[in-house]
Design an enzyme around this catalytic site. Structure first.
Site, mmCIF file in Angstrom:
data_model
loop_
_atom_site.group_PDB
_atom_site.id
_atom_site.type_symbol
_atom_site.label_atom_id
_atom_site.label_comp_id
_atom_site.label_asym_id
_atom_site.label_seq_id
_atom_site.Cartn_x
_atom_site.Cartn_y
_atom_site.Cartn_z
ATOM 1 N N GLU A 113 -36.503 -52.108 -125.646
ATOM 2 C CA GLU A 113 -36.754 -52.813 -124.759
ATOM 3 C C GLU A 113 -36.681 -52.306 -123.451
ATOM 4 O O GLU A 113 -36.826 -50.622 -123.574
ATOM 5 C CB GLU A 113 -34.550 -52.325 -124.374
ATOM 6 C CG GLU A 113 -33.698 -53.046 -125.968
ATOM 7 C CD GLU A 113 -32.413 -52.198 -126.484
ATOM 8 O OE1 GLU A 113 -31.911 -53.634 -126.394
ATOM 9 O OE2 GLU A 113 -32.481 -51.171 -125.836
ATOM 10 N N ASP A 147 -24.913 -51.925 -130.132
ATOM 11 C CA ASP A 147 -25.497 -52.110 -128.929
ATOM 12 C C ASP A 147 -26.695 -53.103 -129.328
ATOM 13 O O ASP A 147 -27.531 -53.359 -128.144
ATOM 14 C CB ASP A 147 -26.262 -51.276 -128.191
ATOM 15 C CG ASP A 147 -26.787 -49.866 -129.046
ATOM 16 O OD1 ASP A 147 -27.555 -50.739 -130.413
ATOM 17 O OD2 ASP A 147 -27.132 -49.277 -128.643
#
Ligand code: NAD
Length: 351
Positions: free
Chosen positions: A66, A237
């Site tokens: 990410e 998450d």
């Protein structure tokens, strides 16, 4: 061939893992968590002026990589971070990270830093900070479910920021629990290993879940959650990766960092897009209530947001002043004539 030395403008301070660890020891871990929480709270209190976007995620069957960018108009920061739950089987970490802080006025990088250590500290600081607003007053006991890389940092944050004195630990791998207890020896916390999540939750006013699994998991079921607890859910998450049974969500008042990201990645991906949530910055600014009564179940559906990393980098930059705990990286090409990049390369031709 002798080349002119790079000018000062070519160099970017770089904080290596060794220097980050030295800085943490220099400040003291609990002190750093408290100080970083203050930076995070200060930035959450000016939330509307940040550029905000859900992080840019590249998913694979093994994990996710990410990029997390944000800016307050003066500074820009991004973090590169991965999440690979199966890595530990090969001796690799689940989460590693590095990041950069830049000057918006020139676009020039100001700081490059390791962020694996820093992410553990900023995540713990955020959890403890939010816990200070939401956990029941006088909370003393925390259940810590998932005793991996983040867990000790979480325990110390709740000690330093919320005043807990006892942790009840559980992990599917008893070696992880033994490791955490060993690491936290001498911290002042009373540490109680537990043989299942239910036992860990008994008598706890705060429950932290911090497990890693790339699937919908049910770490906590509804029967484990008594009235009045604060749940700090860290591990869910990613899309398809959650820790809590949906029934718990239905009984909780849910607090999040940035709804557009949390609705994709957090526990609330199990709920409808219109399920009410409160943004934690609003609580910190006094614009929304935090804990209203002793029976309320509060849930911090934490996924980790770019502003927390921005705050962490801002903190490190400030804390480096007066120390030698960084290297100068020759990272920016700096030709004498800014338009003569080619000439700079040309003059560097090996003879
Ligand atoms: N919210 C955030 O800001 C944030 C920040 C960092 C990491 N994380 C997430 O936190 C999680 C934990 O990270 P880590 O670095 O500590 O990972 P880790 O792999 O070091 O530790 C995870 C632990 O969870 C245990 N576990 C797995 N399934 C379990 C279960 N069903 N019950 C109890 N224990 C179980 C594992 O045995 C392991 O010890 C990851 O999912 C990571 O993505 C979130």
């Amino acid at each position: 061939m002798s080349l002119p030395a790079p000018s000062d403008r070519a160099f970017v301070p770089f904080v290596s893992v060794a220097n980050m660890m030295a800085l943490i020891h220099h400040v003291g871990l609990e002190q750093m968590i408290v100080e970083m929480a203050a930076y995070i709270e200060a930035d959450f209190k000016r939330w509307p002026l940040f550029d905000k976007t859900p992080r840019v995620a590249s998913h694979s069957t093994e994990g996710v990589i990410e990029l997390m960018p944000t800016s307050d108009g003066d500074h820009y920061a991004f973090k590169y971070v991965n999440g690979h739950p199966r890595n530990t089987r090969d001796g690799l970490q689940t989460v590693t990270a590095f990041g950069l802080l830049a000057d918006v006025a020139t676009g020039y990088p100001m700081l490059l830093s390791e962020m694996t250590m820093l992410t553990a500290i900023r995540t713990a600081a955020t959890s403890g900070l939010v816990g200070r607003h939401l956990a029941p007053k006088g909370a003393r006991v925390m259940a810590m479910i998932g005793n991996g890389a983040q867990s000790e940092f979480q325990c110390l944050a709740f000690k330093a920021l919320c005043g807990i004195d006892t942790v009840r630990l559980y992990d599917t791998d008893p070696k992880a629990t033994a490791k955490a207890i060993g690491n936290l020896h001498g911290s002042g916390l009373t540490l109680i290993p537990c043989s299942n999540p239910q036992e860990a939750c008994e008598g706890a006013q705060i429950i932290t879940t911090c497990t890693a699994d790339k699937q919908f998991a049910t770490i906590l079921t509804d029967n484990m959650i008594g009235a009045g607890v604060h749940i700090n859910a860290i591990g869910g998450d990613c899309p398809g990766k959650t820790e809590l049974h949906r029934d718990i969500l239905m009984r909780s008042d849910i607090f999040v960092e940035f709804p557009p990201q949390t609705r994709i990645e957090g526990e609330i991906q199990q709920l409808g897009d219109d399920h009410p949530v409160t943004e934690v910055w609003q609580v910190m600014c006094g614009e929304a209530p935090g804990r209203r009564d002793a029976a309320q179940i509060t849930l911090f559906d934490s996924v980790g947001f770019a502003v927390e990393d921005f705050s962490a980098l801002r903190y490190v930059r400030d804390r480096l002043h007066g120390t030698a705990l960084f290297d100068q990286l020759d990272m920016l090409a700096d030709p004498d004539d800014p338009r003569d990049l080619f000439g700079m390369l040309h003059r560097a031709t090996p003879s």
